[in-house]
Design a protein around this motif. Structure first.
Motif, short mmCIF file in Angstrom:
data_model
loop_
_atom_site.label_atom_id
_atom_site.label_comp_id
_atom_site.label_asym_id
_atom_site.label_seq_id
_atom_site.Cartn_x
_atom_site.Cartn_y
_atom_site.Cartn_z
N GLY A 1 0.79 -1.23 0.00
CA GLY A 1 0.00 0.00 0.00
C GLY A 1 0.82 1.27 0.00
N SER A 2 2.11 1.20 -0.40
CA SER A 2 2.96 2.39 -0.38
C SER A 2 3.07 3.06 -1.75
N GLY A 3 2.41 2.55 -2.77
CA GLY A 3 2.41 3.21 -4.08
C GLY A 3 3.42 2.66 -5.06
N LYS A 4 3.83 1.41 -4.94
CA LYS A 4 4.82 0.83 -5.85
C LYS A 4 4.25 0.63 -7.25
N THR A 5 3.06 0.04 -7.33
CA THR A 5 2.46 -0.21 -8.64
C THR A 5 2.09 1.09 -9.33
N PHE A 6 1.63 2.09 -8.59
CA PHE A 6 1.33 3.39 -9.20
C PHE A 6 2.61 4.03 -9.73
N THR A 7 3.71 3.93 -9.01
CA THR A 7 4.97 4.49 -9.48
C THR A 7 5.43 3.81 -10.77
N MET A 8 5.24 2.51 -10.87
CA MET A 8 5.72 1.78 -12.04
C MET A 8 4.76 1.90 -13.22
N THR A 9 3.45 1.78 -12.98
CA THR A 9 2.48 1.75 -14.07
C THR A 9 1.80 3.10 -14.28
N GLY A 10 1.36 3.72 -13.20
CA GLY A 10 0.69 5.00 -13.32
C GLY A 10 -0.82 4.85 -13.41
N ALA A 11 -1.46 5.89 -13.89
CA ALA A 11 -2.92 5.95 -14.02
C ALA A 11 -3.25 6.64 -15.33
N PRO A 12 -4.50 6.57 -15.79
CA PRO A 12 -4.88 7.27 -17.03
C PRO A 12 -4.59 8.75 -16.95
N GLY A 13 -3.86 9.24 -17.96
CA GLY A 13 -3.48 10.64 -17.98
C GLY A 13 -2.26 10.95 -17.14
N ASP A 14 -1.74 9.99 -16.38
CA ASP A 14 -0.57 10.21 -15.53
C ASP A 14 0.26 8.92 -15.51
N GLY A 15 0.86 8.64 -16.66
CA GLY A 15 1.60 7.38 -16.82
C GLY A 15 2.80 7.30 -15.91
N GLY A 16 3.14 6.05 -15.53
CA GLY A 16 4.27 5.81 -14.65
C GLY A 16 5.57 5.63 -15.42
N LEU A 17 6.53 5.00 -14.74
CA LEU A 17 7.86 4.85 -15.34
C LEU A 17 7.83 3.92 -16.54
N LEU A 18 7.02 2.87 -16.50
CA LEU A 18 7.03 1.88 -17.58
C LEU A 18 6.50 2.47 -18.89
N PRO A 19 5.31 3.06 -18.96
CA PRO A 19 4.86 3.62 -20.25
C PRO A 19 5.73 4.77 -20.74
N ARG A 20 6.27 5.55 -19.85
CA ARG A 20 7.15 6.66 -20.27
C ARG A 20 8.46 6.13 -20.84
N SER A 21 8.97 5.05 -20.26
CA SER A 21 10.20 4.46 -20.80
C SER A 21 9.96 3.91 -22.20
N LEU A 22 8.82 3.22 -22.40
CA LEU A 22 8.51 2.71 -23.74
C LEU A 22 8.33 3.84 -24.74
N ASP A 23 7.67 4.92 -24.32
CA ASP A 23 7.44 6.05 -25.22
C ASP A 23 8.76 6.70 -25.63
N MET A 24 9.68 6.89 -24.70
CA MET A 24 10.97 7.48 -25.03
C MET A 24 11.77 6.58 -25.96
N LEU A 25 11.69 5.26 -25.74
CA LEU A 25 12.46 4.33 -26.57
C LEU A 25 11.97 4.37 -28.02
N PHE A 26 10.67 4.33 -28.24
CA PHE A 26 10.15 4.32 -29.61
C PHE A 26 10.25 5.69 -30.27
N ASN A 27 10.21 6.75 -29.48
CA ASN A 27 10.44 8.07 -30.07
C ASN A 27 11.87 8.22 -30.57
N SER A 28 12.80 7.49 -29.95
CA SER A 28 14.21 7.62 -30.31
C SER A 28 14.57 6.75 -31.52
N ILE A 29 14.03 5.55 -31.62
CA ILE A 29 14.44 4.61 -32.67
C ILE A 29 13.33 4.37 -33.69
#
Length: 878
Positions: free
Chosen positions: A133-161
């Motif tokens: 209950g400390s917010g681990k899944t929210f930090t990793m996945t996020g919420a609609p309109g407020d993506g976490g580390l995982l979707p942002r990492s994928l977005d940066m990777l595909f924007n680059s290559i």
């Protein structure tokens, strides 16, 4: 990049390049080491994120002191130590993110450098850790309109290559944690095969659309890209998603066969080690994705299969550890910049693992039962193994020890073993819930996170260096643009990729005349047609000769370029040899430096031990000195008390001496008076004896009945009263027969059988005081044979006592068998037989009154009496 139809000139050029490549060896390059060979190490990056409280009225136990320091204090009602005071503890991390931190700020600081390293052929590990209950899944996945580390990492990777991605199935996993390269034809056939298979779905739900809840995780304004992308390489992204549940690994992307009647449970996967000693999940599904939306759709497909449950502390508590792996495969283009280099050794694969660890929890708070209790036990056990591995790594690095790290005790630590051995960067996000109910669990995870910062991981090696010239893709695109321009100048189509290029080329030739023959006598149509065909043939021959000329010119230019390329390769090879020699020198120097560092750490460790020993001895010295002072003070007090006691006892002794002096004087006077009385009694006896003798010798026969007058006794009045009770004359001499002493029947006589033990060293007085024991076996030394035949035992002992009397002792006992088969005696009684001589004076007479003395005088002729008593302690009667 799509490829259309080429001109004849392009086809000839490609054929020539292909012929030249097939006759040459593979392009050499400098292979980066699989594991870091240097000694440069970086500590594990630990970040802390504080989630907001669930309600405004909740009590908070966490305070953010600075951007790197956090303070934890005990809540109200909880005493942190024995004296009842609150104990505040501060912890330091690399960076602390408060409750107002946004997801983009967290990504920019933590995950963005890991994406840059992923593109640069370096591995990375990012995991979240904390209580439930400390917010681990929210930090990793996020919420609609407020993506976490995982979707942002994928977005940066595909924007680059995005513009440099290879077509599907050009890179193909080999199911052994490696990657293969397929040519364009095989990749095309594979794509057609997959498209035909997907046209008929396996299950009714196999073709699902993206979940609308996560359709817009990242806004366009927050998109970012990396700047260190090599344009001369082609890239492909593969993702996999597994969970570790009850210490078993399950593939969340595996498509199970659809069976509406009987569903099969998922099969667990095993860990294997590849040829480079890296751990991987055997048989895990790896999906090739080409966009952020497609990658997140695959992630959400596996996320729906992940095990969650409702507990007392969290409505959707993760009951397993999830591992989402992003694998990036890249290979360089060939010398022409047109195709991927068909060499498997040139493929570089890097991966980033995004791990969402399940939260540690106490069953006393969650009140888990059954399967929930088992899940909590396995989660806590795996987290404890992770902590143990970190502690052993820290001890080995700080003190130079070589203890074995227990990676294999848990699937989590075994899977990420290579990262802690130097396969990439490791970063941890500590998620903290500041509410007071989680105080004790939060304190434990903070201690572990602070200790993890002291673990150092070897810095990964730099990416590979290709010897092919840079800018190949740009030169190839520029050459294609130049060829299109030249064709346009010649009046041909400007775009070589135009599908009507062949038709336009045919239209540029002379038009064919009408070839319809009206009658058999028509002699103009055929000659006109032959003339036109001859012209077309002549033009074709001219074009062929021109093409051959240009092809030869191009071939000579390519040969020249190839010679220049060979010379550059030779130069680069020489430089590479020199660089290798320099590397060897650097490695040797670093090895020596590492040895000296280990030696320095060992000496520091010894100095630390000696310092601790010295401090311990100093503390012992102070304690002993304090104890010595205490004992000296106690001794002084005891000496003072002793002097006071001596003075007091001296007075008591003086008083007692005076008292006893008076008592002794009184007793001496009484003793003198008693002796005078004894002398008077003896004188009286002598006078009586004299009177008797005188009367018996008188011849007159006259008898006188009067007794002579008693002389006055020089004593006190009480003595006169005592002497008047004595008879006037002594008792006559007895004339009866002498009394024969009777043999006394011993108490030992009975129906039992006895062992009569009479030692040879016994004093034989030849007296009649001997017990008579029937049914007795007489022995001088007891033996086991004699004891086995009897039930009783008696030891006789006869001696002359100190007062001249004969004493016989009978020591009795019971014979019983022991557990070992022998015989033992248990003594139960002592019988004493005594004999008194009538003529012997008693040595134990006491001074007493006159009545006692008269009674003893009257008992002078009493015969001896035998007395017996029973018991262990016996006393003789006087």
């Amino acid at each position: 990049m799509k490829r259309g139809k080429f001109s004849n000139e392009d086809r000839i050029r490609c054929e020539i390049l292909t012929m030249q490549r097939t006759g040459k060896s593979k392009t050499p390059r400098r292979h980066g080491p699989k594991k870091a060979s240097n000694t440069e190490k970086d500590p594990v990056g630990v970040y802390c994120r504080i989630r907001p409280l669930g309600a405004e009225d909740e009590e908070c136990c966490v305070d953010m002191i600075s951007s790197s320091t956090i303070q934890l204090h005990a809540p109200d009602g909880l005493k942190a130590n024995r004296n009842g005071e609150y104990k505040e503890t501060q912890y330091t991390f690399k960076k602390i993110f408060g409750i107002n931190t946004t997801q983009i700020e967290l990504f920019e600081e933590i995950a963005k450098p890991l994406i840059d390293d992923l593109i640069d052929c370096k591995n990375g590990l990012l995991f979240t850790y904390g209580v439930t209950g400390s917010g681990k899944t929210f930090t990793m996945t996020g919420a609609p309109g407020d993506g976490g580390l995982l979707p942002r990492s994928l977005d940066m990777l595909f924007n680059s290559i995005g513009s440099f991605q290879a077509k599907r199935f050009v890179f193909k996993p080999d199911e052994k944690n490696g990657m293969e390269i397929q040519n364009q034809v095989d990749a095309l056939l594979e794509r057609q095969k997959r498209e035909s298979q997907q046209s008929v779905p396996k299950t009714p739900s196999s073709r699902q659309r993206a979940d609308p809840e996560f359709a817009d995780m990242i806004s366009a304004e927050e998109a970012c890209k990396s700047e260190n992308v090599d344009e001369d390489c082609c890239y492909s992204v593969f993702v996999s998603y597994v969970e570790i549940y009850n210490n078993y690994i399950y593939d969340l992307l595996e498509d199970a066969s659809f069976d509406p009647i009987r569903s099969k449970p998922p099969q667990s996967k095993i860990l294997r080690e590849d040829q480079n000693h890296n751990m991987y999940v055997a048989g895990c599904t790896e999906v090739e994705v080409k966009s952020t939306e497609e990658a997140f759709e695959v992630f959400w497909k596996g996320q729906k299969k992940r095990r969650t449950a409702n507990t007392q502390l969290n409505r959707e508590s993760s009951r397993s550890h999830s591992v989402f792996t992003v694998k990036l495969a890249q290979a360089p283009l060939d010398a022409d910049g047109d195709h991927i280099l068909q060499d498997r050794n040139q493929v570089n694969v890097s991966q980033l693992c995004l791990v969402d660890l399940a939260g540690s929890e106490r069953t006393s708070r969650t009140r888990a039962e059954g399967s929930r209790l088992r899940e909590a036990g396995n989660i806590n056990q795996s987290l404890m193994t992770l902590r143990t591995c970190m502690e052993v790594l820290r001890e080995n690095q700080m003190y130079g020890t070589n203890k074995m790290v227990p990676y294999r005790d848990s699937k989590v630590t075994h899977l990420f073993k290579n990262y802690f051995d130097g396969e990439g960067k490791v970063r941890m996000i500590l998620c903290v819930n500041p509410k007071a109910d989680d105080y004790e669990e939060t304190m434990l995870v903070m201690r572990f996170a602070e200790m993890t910062q002291e673990v150092e991981v070897a810095r990964p090696a730099d990416g590979p260096i290709y010897v092919l010239p840079a800018g190949r893709r740009q030169r190839h695109q520029a050459s294609r643009d130049e060829m299109s321009r030249r064709i346009e100048e010649r009046g041909g189509p400007g775009n070589s990729d135009d599908p009507n290029l062949l038709n336009r080329l045919i239209e540029s030739l002379p038009a064919l005349p009408p070839s319809e023959v009206v009658d058999a006598f028509d002699d103009q149509t055929l000659p006109r047609l032959v003339e036109v065909l001859e012209k077309r043939q002549h033009i074709r021959q001219m074009i062929s000769e021109q093409f051959k000329t240009k092809a030869n010119t191009l071939m000579s230019m390519l040969q020249q370029f190839d010679n220049q390329h060979s010379a550059k390769e030779t130069f680069l090879h020489n430089q590479q040899s020199k660089l290798n020699e320099k590397d060897k020198v650097v490695v040797s120097q670093r090895t020596e430096l590492e040895r000296l560092e280990k030696k320095s750490k060992m000496l520091e460790y010894k100095i630390d031990i000696l310092q601790k020993t010295t401090d311990m001895y100093e503390q012992d010295k102070r304690s002993l000195q304090h104890e010595l002072e205490t004992r000296e003070q106690r001794l002084q007090r005891e000496l003072g008390e002793r002097r006071r006691l001596e003075q007091r006892m001296h007075g008591v002794v003086t008083d007692t001496r005076h008292k006893w002096e008076k008592e002794c004087e009184r007793r001496v006077n009484a003793k003198q008076l008693e002796m005078q009385n004894k002398l008077w009694v003896k004188d009286e006896k002598l006078k009586q004896l004299k009177a008797i003798v005188t009367e018996s010798s008188s011849t007159s026969g006259a008898s006188s009945t009067e007794c002579p007058e008693k002389p006055a006794r020089p004593s006190r009045e009480r003595d006169k009263n005592i002497t008047q009770k004595r008879s006037a004359s002594p008792s006559p001499t007895p004339t009866a027969l002498p009394v024969h002493p009777m043999h006394r029947r011993s108490h030992s006589a009975g129906g039992e059988k006895w062992v009569d033990h009479k030692p040879s060293s016994n004093l034989d007085l030849d007296t009649v005081m001997q017990p008579i024991i029937p049914n007795a076996i007489k022995v001088s030394t007891p033996s086991e044979k004699a004891l086995s035949k009897c039930q009783k035992y008696v030891l006789r002992h006869q001696e002359l006592a100190s007062d001249g009397e004969i004493e016989t002792k009978l020591i009795k006992g019971n014979v019983f068998k022991t557990r070992g088969g022998g015989q033992a005696v248990q003594f139960t009684d002592i019988e004493t037989l005594t004999q008194e001589c009538p003529t012997a004076p008693s040595r134990k007479r006491r001074s007493g009154s006159a009545e006692a003395r008269v009674q003893r005088e009257n008992n002078e002729n009493v015969p001896p009496v035998s007395s017996s008593s029973h018991g262990y302690q016996k006393r003789r009667k006087p």
